[in-house]
Structure formats: C-alpha cells, structure tokens
Design a protein around this motif. Structure first.
Motif, short mmCIF file in Angstrom:
data_model
loop_
_atom_site.label_atom_id
_atom_site.label_comp_id
_atom_site.label_asym_id
_atom_site.label_seq_id
_atom_site.Cartn_x
_atom_site.Cartn_y
_atom_site.Cartn_z
N THR A 118 0.83 -1.21 0.00
CA THR A 118 0.00 0.00 0.00
C THR A 118 0.86 1.26 0.00
OG1 THR A 118 -1.76 -1.17 1.18
CG2 THR A 118 -1.82 1.23 1.23
N ALA A 120 -8.53 -2.01 6.67
CA ALA A 120 -8.79 -0.63 6.25
C ALA A 120 -8.62 0.32 7.43
CB ALA A 120 -10.19 -0.52 5.66
N ILE A 156 -5.64 3.27 7.79
CA ILE A 156 -6.05 4.66 8.05
C ILE A 156 -5.34 5.18 9.29
CG2 ILE A 156 -7.99 6.10 8.79
CD1 ILE A 156 -9.77 4.46 6.91
N CYS A 176 -2.59 8.18 9.34
CA CYS A 176 -2.86 9.33 10.21
C CYS A 176 -1.70 9.57 11.17
CB CYS A 176 -4.16 9.07 10.97
SG CYS A 176 -4.54 10.32 12.22
N CYS A 196 -8.06 0.24 -0.13
CA CYS A 196 -9.28 1.05 -0.02
C CYS A 196 -9.18 2.05 1.13
CB CYS A 196 -10.50 0.14 0.17
SG CYS A 196 -10.96 -0.80 -1.30
N GLY A 197 -8.62 1.61 2.27
CA GLY A 197 -8.46 2.52 3.39
C GLY A 197 -7.54 3.68 3.07
N PHE A 244 -6.95 4.85 0.07
CA PHE A 244 -7.66 5.69 -0.89
C PHE A 244 -8.62 6.64 -0.19
CE2 PHE A 244 -11.32 6.50 -3.64
CZ PHE A 244 -10.71 7.04 -4.76
N VAL A 245 -9.35 6.12 0.79
CA VAL A 245 -10.30 6.95 1.54
C VAL A 245 -9.57 8.05 2.30
CG1 VAL A 245 -11.94 6.96 3.46
CG2 VAL A 245 -12.09 5.18 1.71
N TYR A 246 -8.48 7.69 3.00
CA TYR A 246 -7.75 8.69 3.79
C TYR A 246 -7.16 9.77 2.89
CZ TYR A 246 -4.59 10.82 7.13
OH TYR A 246 -3.95 11.74 7.93
N ASP A 247 -6.54 9.36 1.80
CA ASP A 247 -5.91 10.34 0.91
C ASP A 247 -6.94 11.20 0.20
OD1 ASP A 247 -3.59 9.19 1.73
OD2 ASP A 247 -2.80 8.80 -0.26
N THR A 248 -8.09 10.63 -0.13
CA THR A 248 -9.13 11.39 -0.82
C THR A 248 -9.76 12.43 0.09
OG1 THR A 248 -9.64 9.50 -2.25
CG2 THR A 248 -11.33 11.21 -2.06
N LEU A 249 -9.96 12.08 1.35
CA LEU A 249 -10.70 12.97 2.26
C LEU A 249 -9.80 13.87 3.11
CD1 LEU A 249 -13.45 10.49 3.56
CD2 LEU A 249 -13.58 12.12 1.65
#
Length: 335
Positions: A116, A195, A199, A203, A283-284, A286-291
């Motif tokens: 990842t 995920a 994250i 963080c 997926c985790g 992707f979510v962290y980087d997107t938001l």
C-alpha cells in the motif's frame, strides 16, 4: 622476551547514494571498520523487517499458546490469561516490532502495508519483494520459536506426541475463521480491520494531522491494535497481515499439521488472509488520501495538466515551478 604486534583493523570507505521513485539522494562517505559492518549496512533494512516481524509474531502467537493451552487442567491448574490479555500481547508485539525496525526500515512488518505504501506513498517498488520475503521469513521463524517453547504443552493438549490437528493447536499459530461465518463475512472482517489499520497508520505518520512525538509511533500503534482486537477480533482472529498468518501456516504444514492448513475452506489463506488485508488497505488508503491527506507524494494529489498550466500562467516563469509540479509537467510532456 616476546613482542606482540597487533594488525591494524581494516577500514573500508565507500560512497553511498541511492536512487528510487522519489529521486536520488546525495552520495555520502560511509566508514566500515570491517567486512561484516559493510555487509550489515547492505542488508539492514530487510534484516530489520525480519527481526521486527519475528518479535511481533513471538509475542502474538506466544500469548495465544499461553492462554489456550493453559485452559487444559493437565497443563496448568489455573488458566493463564483471557481475551483481554491476548489482545494486549498482540498489541505489545506490534509496538515492540515497530520500535525495533522503525528507525531502519520504517517498521512495516506487514506485506499489505508495504504494498500500500508503494502505491500511495512512493515507497520504492524495488524494495517491495525483499521486504515481503523478510517479513514472511520473520513470521515463520517467530512461529518456530513459539512452537519450540510450547512443544510439550501442545503434546498434552493434542493427546500425545506426533498428534497435530488444526482445532487442537494449529489455530494457535495461524488464523482460522469462526465456523458460523460465511466466506463473504470472513473476507469482510479482514477487509474492515485492515482498512482501519492503514487509516490509523497513515494518520499517525501524517505530519499535517497531529502526529505523535518522535519515538511514540509504536505506542500509538499499540492503542490501534488493542482497539481493533477488542472490538473486531472475534470473527477471524484479526490477522490483518499476510505474513503474520502465512509464515506460521507454512511452519505448521512443515511440522506435521499437513496440507489441511492450506486447503481449509477452499484456500482460505489466499482469498481471506492475503487478499482481504491487501484490498482493505488499498481502499483505506484511498479513503484517507481522498478525504484528508494533502501531501504531494500521494497519487491522489498529483497535479494534473490544468493545474500545471494555471501555475505557469500565473507565475510566468518555468524556473519557479515547485519540484513536484515540475516533475509532473515533465511526465506529461513525455507521454
């Protein structure tokens, strides 16, 4: 009268530099007092992953064995542990493993994390294969140490020397799902926990998001693993790590548990323990980087053609382009 003469110690001086996906580092002179120190420098990153993963697995599978083997009255008069102490053992193993390896290799200890970070943080792809190999080997050796330490207790629980079954003691080293779970539920349990783990990792290491003080990352990860274990650990024993499961699984196959460790639930080790954490962490991340994440090393934050053109129009000078925008512009020009 004898004269003792000492041969001066050999000193090797080399210029060490490196190039990866992020660019080249400047060459520096390294002084090696002997051949072993030079060899150690060359292997220290995979060696750190090996040692950190081995310690992590020793703590984790060790607390599994201590808790469940001691339930048998022929082993111990009083059980030595409970589900909370089991989760504390795994959390302590992760924290200590990261403390051992973090300053040298980054303390991945997990092939899914390594993969990842290569996708989302520019970790060099050329390092991925030997990081994963070192992690698998460390987990294999860690399981071997714990097995040797609990060999006689396993004999008692299994009913005699040479008797080895998954339900008797094999599930203390590798992970196996609860019998009531469907394949989809097994996969989702590993996907969800993985995920959440990535994250938390991203963080904790995000300099723009209140990271812990230097040296306290392992403590933060202790809290993360403890939380995941106590809240999501029942279904599949929260492997979240292909090396943590596959290394001990290979070891159990080698010491008499047979091929059933691989054929269990139609290659459960592959579709749940390997693919679950890998897809969950992708997926985790992707979510962290997107938001949340704003750093330029993520593929989510790479500048596009419009952003580069807008910057050029506003600045009017190519020489003033920030490094990452200049790199992106050159990539676009070359395609």
């Amino acid at each position: 009268m004898s004269i003792i003469t000492e041969k001066p110690e050999e000193v090797y001086i080399e210029n060490v530099g490196s190039c990866d996906d992020q660019g080249c580092t400047s060459s520096v002179s390294m002084v090696f007092p002997n051949r072993w120190s030079r060899f150690r420098y060359a292997i220290r990153e995979p060696a750190a992953e090996f040692l950190g993963t081995m310690i992590f697995v020793i703590f984790g599978t060790g607390v599994n064995c201590q808790m469940f083997l001691s339930i048998n009255p022929n082993v111990e008069a009083v059980p030595r542990g409970d589900f909370l102490s089991l989760n504390f053992g795994w959390a302590a193993g992760v924290a200590l493993g990261v403390w051992i390896a973090g300053g040298i290799s980054g303390g991945h200890l997990n092939p899914a994390i390594t993969f990842t970070l290569a996708v989302f943080r520019g970790f060099p792809w050329k390092k991925v294969p030997y990081y994963i190999f070192a992690q698998l080997l460390g987990a294999f050796c860690g399981a071997g140490v714990v097995y040797a330490n609990n060999f006689h207790a396993i004999d008692i629980v299994e009913g005699g020397p040479g008797i080895r079954t998954i339900s008797g003691s094999g599930d203390l080293l590798a992970t196996y799902a609860a019998s009531f779970l469907t394949p989809v539920s097994c996969f989702f349990s590993e996907f969800l926990g993985s995920a959440i783990l990535i994250i938390a990792v991203l963080c904790i290491t995000d300099k723009r998001n209140g990271p812990p003080p230097q040296g306290l990352v392992p403590l933060a990860l202790f809290i993360v693993i403890l939380g995941i274990g106590t809240s999501l650990g029942m279904n599949t024993s929260y492997s979240l790590n292909p090396a943590r499961d596959l290394g001990p699984r290979i070891f159990t196959a080698a010491v008499g548990y047979g091929t059933a460790v691989f054929t269990y639930r139609n290659q459960y080790w592959l579709w749940c323990i390997v693919l679950g954490p890998v897809t969950g962490m992708l997926c985790g991340a992707f979510v962290y980087d997107t938001l949340i994440f704003e750093g330029g090393e993520s593929i989510i934050n790479k500048p596009n053609t419009q952003a580069i053109d807008r910057y050029l129009r506003n600045s009017g000078q190519r020489e003033q382009l920030p490094m990452r925008i200049e790199d992106a512009r050159m990539n676009i020009d070359n395609t």
